[in-house]
Design an enzyme around this catalytic site. Sequence first.
Site, PDB file in Angstrom:
ATOM      1  N   CYS B  13       0.849  -1.188   0.000  1.00 38.91           N
ATOM      2  CA  CYS B  13       0.000   0.000   0.000  1.00 38.91           C
ATOM      3  C   CYS B  13       0.884   1.236   0.000  1.00 38.91           C
ATOM      4  CB  CYS B  13      -0.914   0.023   1.226  1.00 38.91           C
ATOM      5  SG  CYS B  13      -0.022   0.208   2.756  1.00 38.91           S
ATOM      6  N   CYS B  16       3.522   1.666   2.600  1.00 39.60           N
ATOM      7  CA  CYS B  16       4.801   0.958   2.417  1.00 39.60           C
ATOM      8  C   CYS B  16       5.789   1.881   1.694  1.00 39.60           C
ATOM      9  CB  CYS B  16       4.609  -0.307   1.585  1.00 39.60           C
ATOM     10  SG  CYS B  16       3.575  -1.533   2.382  1.00 39.60           S
ATOM     11  N   ASP B 438      -2.141  15.548 -32.171  1.00 37.58           N
ATOM     12  CA  ASP B 438      -1.197  15.355 -33.267  1.00 37.58           C
ATOM     13  C   ASP B 438      -2.042  15.460 -34.540  1.00 37.58           C
ATOM     14  OD1 ASP B 438       1.017  14.301 -34.818  1.00 37.58           O
ATOM     15  OD2 ASP B 438      -0.147  12.448 -34.901  1.00 37.58           O
ATOM     16  N   ASP B 637      -0.683   9.271 -32.396  1.00 33.45           N
ATOM     17  CA  ASP B 637      -0.715   7.888 -32.875  1.00 33.45           C
ATOM     18  C   ASP B 637       0.657   7.324 -33.225  1.00 33.45           C
ATOM     19  OD1 ASP B 637      -0.271   9.433 -35.115  1.00 33.45           O
ATOM     20  OD2 ASP B 637      -1.438   8.133 -36.442  1.00 33.45           O
ATOM     21  N   ASP B 641       5.223  10.294 -31.062  1.00 34.89           N
ATOM     22  CA  ASP B 641       4.347  10.941 -30.077  1.00 34.89           C
ATOM     23  C   ASP B 641       4.535  10.345 -28.688  1.00 34.89           C
ATOM     24  OD1 ASP B 641       3.144  12.486 -32.071  1.00 34.89           O
ATOM     25  OD2 ASP B 641       1.725  10.878 -32.556  1.00 34.89           O
TER      26      ASP B 641
END
Lengths: 220, 753
Positions: B13, B16, B438, B637, B641
Amino acid sequence: MKKLFIIILGALILSLLCTACSALDVVQNDAVRAFGDVLSAHPAEYKNGWHQLTSPDGSGKLLYDNGSIWLAIDASPFIAAGLEASEIANISETVFYNKALEYSLPGWDMLNQNVKDGAFAQFEANAGHIRKNIAYHAAMDHYNIDFGGAMFEWAKDMKTNGYDGSDQDKDIVFVLNPEPLIAAGADPENVDGWTYAQVPVMQDDKEALVYKFLKAFNLQ
Amino acid sequence: MENQTLSIRGMTCAACAARIERAVSKKEGVEQISVNLAAEKAQIRFNPSATSLPELIAAIEKLGYGAAVPREETRDKDSERKKKAIRVLWTKFIVSAAFSVPLLYIAMAPMVKFIALPGAAALNGVMMNYPLIYALLELLLVLPAIGVGYKFYTVGFKALVQRSPNMDSLIAIGTTAAVLYSLYNTWRIAQGQFKYVDALYFETAGVIITLILLGKSLEAVSKGRTSEAIKKLMGLAPKTALIIQNGAEKEIPIEEVKIGDVIVVRPGAKIPVDGTVIQGHTSIDESMLTGESMPVDKKAGDPVYAASLNTTGTMEFRAEKIGSDTALAQIIKLVEDAQGGKAPIAAMADKVSGVFVPVVCAIALIAGAAWFFGSGGDLEFALTIFISVLVIACPCALGLATPTAIMVGTGKGAENGILIKGGEALETAHKIDTIVFDKTGTITEGKPAVTDILTAGGGETGSLLQIAASAEKGSEHPLGQAVVAGARDRCLELLKADNFNSITGRGIEALIDGRTVLAGNRKLMDERGISLTALEAESDSLAGEGKTPMYIAIDGSLAGIVAVADVVKASSGPAIDSLHKMGIEVAMITGDNRKTADAIAKQVGIDHVLAEVLPQDKSNEVKKLQAEGRKVAMVGDGINDAPALAQADIGIAIGSGTDVAMESAGIVLMRSQLSDVPTAINLSKKTIRNIKQNLFWAFGYNVVGIPIAAGVLHLFGGPLLNPIFAAAAMSLSSVSVLTNALRLKRFKGDNSK
């Protein structure tokens, strides 16, 4: 998946084994002990071949031998309240005999059952045969034997026999289902010596309040 | 100062992570440490003269966690380990649930008085008449759950001993207290005190462990996805290279390639390292790097990049950048760094969990002690208070609040073609105020199409396209294929073409019906002495609109122009309009010239155009926007990128794009429809609202329940919270959270309206 199945099966078998182990049946063991306390406070008498635990006023009796157990209730207050004696034959689970309403459990093979010396030893021997009819009534801190149309209850602890630790003076209680008696003409509000009241019970898998005829006795 | 990244294992968690940060930062020479729970990594900056890496690793291991320097060759093993961990967690959850669900039913059915649950009377009969067997049966059923949840105890108690309690500590103390108290009551039942059959809390322990395991399993699934992007990136590069050694070709592992080696790449093969072409002519598909679909012509002196695909001719190049210096390796590092960084929400979780657990423990202890002394030494009463506080504060609902909403939210996203990778992406998307798109393949189709046909001297446009397409039939060039597709779309029959000749970098030549047809760029026409004067103005105008004019000449004179361009997707305009309505500013980023970019932006209503941006600078542009205080989403895409997708607060990849772009992004639009962008943001907003509601329920029960459990109301003559009601409230909070999360299933995307 196979491992999981084995674990589940193992747990079920273990739980079944536990169920079978009578040493774990603390209710039966303690119910017998508590019944012994009742007998110590108010001894049963042995008459006509029966151990008979009679209420202080003589209106109710628990009778048993080495092959059967039954309850006998004085019918006169009910007859006085309108119960038609001729109708009682039609009332299920109830026998009218010698001016008494009688309720019994199916008997068991007494040939293999030795007659015990004393009322406590005989009850202890019988307890296993009627185990499914013995229950613990938490709300009252009582044990009971359910006869179908009636119940006989006795205190788990006669000193503090209320669930809240108080002494309710209800060391033994006779409980009758009212419907058959009302159907046979008894006016529930006018049965002398009996309380007509609602008590909580499990009915159709949920808790419900139902009316009962109750008669309690303090034995101390 | 030295920077080092360590792989951390065994964290359960946020507490920690905070614990490791606290312990390591105390070490002399450690300047900074940031532990990422989701990535299971620690980034440490330390002075090597004051401390050493083994010392830091030892400090982490002392806390009970595994630490190691991550190595590339162990990534597959790491992925396998994570998959195995998920399998183990699911198995544990199934085992725990298989026992805890019947246990819960056995325990709760007799308690439910107002409705008739099947078998409740029979169970009530067993409970009242065989209470010890009933208690032992519950004990038997809880043991497997405790067995599979043993890690909560080993980790939780260890953390407690080290005075740094975490969520596991709370689970361990709460369930241990419930089990010990139930064992004590079982002993009392054995002594004839049957009323304590109502005071068994074995099911509380079982259900807590089961619900926490469910939360952990869901968490592990989303964690497992984080390493996939890196794995995909690594897989792009070929494993071997064909080098020329002593005049002969020799295949060697890519690790053995040295700077200066001459490497041969045949058609269909991938470029192994970065370098410069020294011989040959070819077209290279760099779409995996750039996202641009058109192969790029390469000749001597042009750069080539690792992982790009040689499509047409054999060429030789000289290796210039190898190993971690290649463009691909740089991108991998950028993505890795972006994933390893800590999200702001994680810091908030650290704060909450860092305080919540010790505070709850303290409240339970103080309340228990206060009632013990206040009630004149009634240990049972004090213990009841202590357990009630711990049980009602058990963070099941807290643990479920986020993963369940995310699970339903991401599931709903998938139904709408929106793949949301984990909670962080979902959490971040709702804060977005700026979206950078883009251009190629995102706003536009990314595939060229015929847009205009102009004839010289009054010929028919259909006939011109038929001739051009017939000539281009044999071409593999995307522009040529676009012309062929354009003719097919118009149901034009292609004519027989002879003597087809592809002229690299210029166009094609073919013989149709005995006539010589040339199709290509201005360079081709100039070389063949064909005058373009007749369509000069139109050609310039088309170029100004961002279109590529392909000149068609028949028998030495200009017949016309077929213009080809990347067209705007039908969904782009409405999507951008929706984003504007949501108050989000929309920008477009492209390597294209300003004129083309502006033309596209005008068509779809973009607010802000970032043109002529080099692929490697895209992430810097995103960074600049972030520096202005904006929350930026990047939609792209191409592999080029990927750094920008990783740099942005949230990366949104188009499903038709490259695998790497998709893996680097937090959200992937599977249907490649831009209308899914506003849908994704809407879904994120709804999910976050749902998470907040869940947290309200989870915390609400604690805020209200803890004081009641601690006996505050009882102090003023009010009711006391029995542990059974504490357990019921705790379970109810989980049910409330789950039910609320399921409400998200009603979400409908823009496309489904």
